[in-house]
Design a protein around this motif. Structure first.
Motif, PDB file in Angstrom:
ATOM      1  N   LEU A 166     -14.432  -5.210  81.285  1.00  0.00           N
ATOM      2  CA  LEU A 166     -15.979  -5.158  80.887  1.00  0.00           C
ATOM      3  C   LEU A 166     -16.294  -3.938  80.069  1.00  0.00           C
ATOM      4  O   LEU A 166     -15.894  -2.830  80.831  1.00  0.00           O
ATOM      5  CB  LEU A 166     -16.933  -5.302  82.178  1.00  0.00           C
ATOM      6  CG  LEU A 166     -17.351  -6.828  82.864  1.00  0.00           C
ATOM      7  CD1 LEU A 166     -18.182  -6.611  83.789  1.00  0.00           C
ATOM      8  CD2 LEU A 166     -17.871  -7.695  81.571  1.00  0.00           C
ATOM      9  N   GLN A 167     -16.962  -3.832  78.981  1.00  0.00           N
ATOM     10  CA  GLN A 167     -17.269  -2.575  78.411  1.00  0.00           C
ATOM     11  C   GLN A 167     -18.775  -2.793  77.953  1.00  0.00           C
ATOM     12  O   GLN A 167     -19.184  -3.881  77.549  1.00  0.00           O
ATOM     13  CB  GLN A 167     -16.393  -2.517  77.167  1.00  0.00           C
ATOM     14  CG  GLN A 167     -15.000  -2.334  77.393  1.00  0.00           C
ATOM     15  CD  GLN A 167     -14.257  -1.825  76.036  1.00  0.00           C
ATOM     16  OE1 GLN A 167     -14.989  -1.938  74.798  1.00  0.00           O
ATOM     17  NE2 GLN A 167     -12.926  -1.608  76.086  1.00  0.00           N
ATOM     18  N   MET A 168     -19.196  -1.559  77.993  1.00  0.00           N
ATOM     19  CA  MET A 168     -20.791  -1.550  77.811  1.00  0.00           C
ATOM     20  C   MET A 168     -20.869   0.028  77.008  1.00  0.00           C
ATOM     21  O   MET A 168     -20.688   1.105  77.773  1.00  0.00           O
ATOM     22  CB  MET A 168     -21.548  -1.861  78.793  1.00  0.00           C
ATOM     23  CG  MET A 168     -23.243  -1.718  78.400  1.00  0.00           C
ATOM     24  SD  MET A 168     -24.117  -2.046  80.000  1.00  0.00           S
ATOM     25  CE  MET A 168     -23.490  -0.872  80.863  1.00  0.00           C
ATOM     26  N   ARG A 169     -21.604  -0.029  75.866  1.00  0.00           N
ATOM     27  CA  ARG A 169     -21.682   1.388  75.207  1.00  0.00           C
ATOM     28  C   ARG A 169     -22.981   2.109  75.753  1.00  0.00           C
ATOM     29  O   ARG A 169     -23.964   1.201  76.160  1.00  0.00           O
ATOM     30  CB  ARG A 169     -21.805   1.017  73.495  1.00  0.00           C
ATOM     31  CG  ARG A 169     -21.781   2.407  72.875  1.00  0.00           C
ATOM     32  CD  ARG A 169     -21.734   2.299  71.295  1.00  0.00           C
ATOM     33  NE  ARG A 169     -22.697   1.399  70.984  1.00  0.00           N
ATOM     34  CZ  ARG A 169     -23.648   1.871  70.392  1.00  0.00           C
ATOM     35  NH1 ARG A 169     -24.002   3.176  70.139  1.00  0.00           N
ATOM     36  NH2 ARG A 169     -24.574   1.014  69.957  1.00  0.00           N
ATOM     37  N   VAL A 170     -22.644   3.350  76.454  1.00  0.00           N
ATOM     38  CA  VAL A 170     -24.030   4.057  76.932  1.00  0.00           C
ATOM     39  C   VAL A 170     -24.248   5.086  76.064  1.00  0.00           C
ATOM     40  O   VAL A 170     -23.576   5.749  75.247  1.00  0.00           O
ATOM     41  CB  VAL A 170     -23.483   4.208  78.354  1.00  0.00           C
ATOM     42  CG1 VAL A 170     -23.180   3.333  79.134  1.00  0.00           C
ATOM     43  CG2 VAL A 170     -22.056   5.446  78.317  1.00  0.00           C
TER      44      VAL A 170
END
Length: 263
Positions: A258-262
């Protein structure tokens, strides 16, 4: 010594079925004579010709080209044929070398992600990543594999589902805002630099975690990722399928990142 051989004798000698010899005759490659009983009879020259045909067919040279060569055969024609044969073999060697590199890359991927730590949130700065994608209004989890295959078919010159390229899906932000985690907005393949692409995943810092097992625990893992990130999301959660059903029958061996740009 026999002067002629029947079709079943020649077929057995070359480990061919008689229909193959009839096919070569139909294409003008072999010219058996007919005996008194109208059976096909093959002479020593046919044996020699069949040796040549077998060698050229192993190189996948078409029957039309073989017929032309047989009709014009000379030392000069044979040398020209060898030039074409060498070029063909060099091309195949390059293809085999590329396939070997692909197999090595796939092995490296499996070994890397099989050892990945499960459930730990970490941060990674990613450069811009070009990708090709397929977008629909609503993509359900069970549709992802079909749509990835459809996307691969669209870009079959340089994409392979079973290979080293990374594929994934983006969670639908609109449905996510309603608390629904199993709706996706697009599926995608990351592409190599220099290859055609539709867009690029933006550069930036990404909160990431690996999880093992079935995909039905996405909500739980997204919750862990959002809580641990402690920053505002700058894009939808992405699922990257590092080890999946193409690599194993055991769901417990699946590894999804899982990846999420923050911000």
């Amino acid at each position: 010594m026999k002067q002629f051989y029947q079709i079943h004798e020649l077929a057995k000698l070359f480990d061919l079925c008689p229909d193959t010899l009839r096919y070569y005759e139909e294409k003008g490659l072999l010219h058996p004579v007919r005996g008194e009983n109208r059976y096909r009879m093959y002479g020593i020259q046919d044996v020699c010709t069949l040796n040549i045909i077998r060698a050229l067919r192993e190189l996948k040279i078409p029957t039309r080209a073989i017929r032309t060569y047989l009709e014009r055969r000379s030392v000069g024609e044979t040398l020209s044929l060898l030039d074409r044969e060498e070029a063909l073999l060099r091309r195949r060697m390059a293809e085999l070398e590329a396939a070997l590199e692909e197999a090595r890359a796939r092995r490296a991927r499996l070994e890397q992600y099989r050892a990945a730590e499960d459930g730990r949130v970490f941060f990674r700065r990613e450069a811009e990543r070009p990708y090709v994608f397929l977008e629909e209004d609503i993509i359900l989890e069970k549709e992802i594999d079909f749509l990835l295959k459809k996307l691969e078919h669209r870009h079959q010159d340089y994409l392979k589902i079973i290979g080293s390229q990374c594929m994934g899906a983006a969670v639908d932000e609109e449905w996510l805002s309603r608390g629904v985690y199993n709706h996706f907005s697009r599926v995608f393949f990351l592409t190599e630099p220099g290859l055609p692409h539709d867009d690029a995943l933006p550069a930036g810092e990404y909160a990431c975690l690996y999880y093992r097992g079935a995909y039905d625990r996405l909500e739980e893992h997204c919750g862990v990722l959002l809580a641990a990130a402690g920053r505002r999301p700058a894009g939808p959660p992405l699922e990257l399928y590092r080890v999946d059903a193409h690599d194993t029958n055991r769901e417990e061996e699946y590894v999804t990142e899982l990846q999420m740009r923050v911000e």
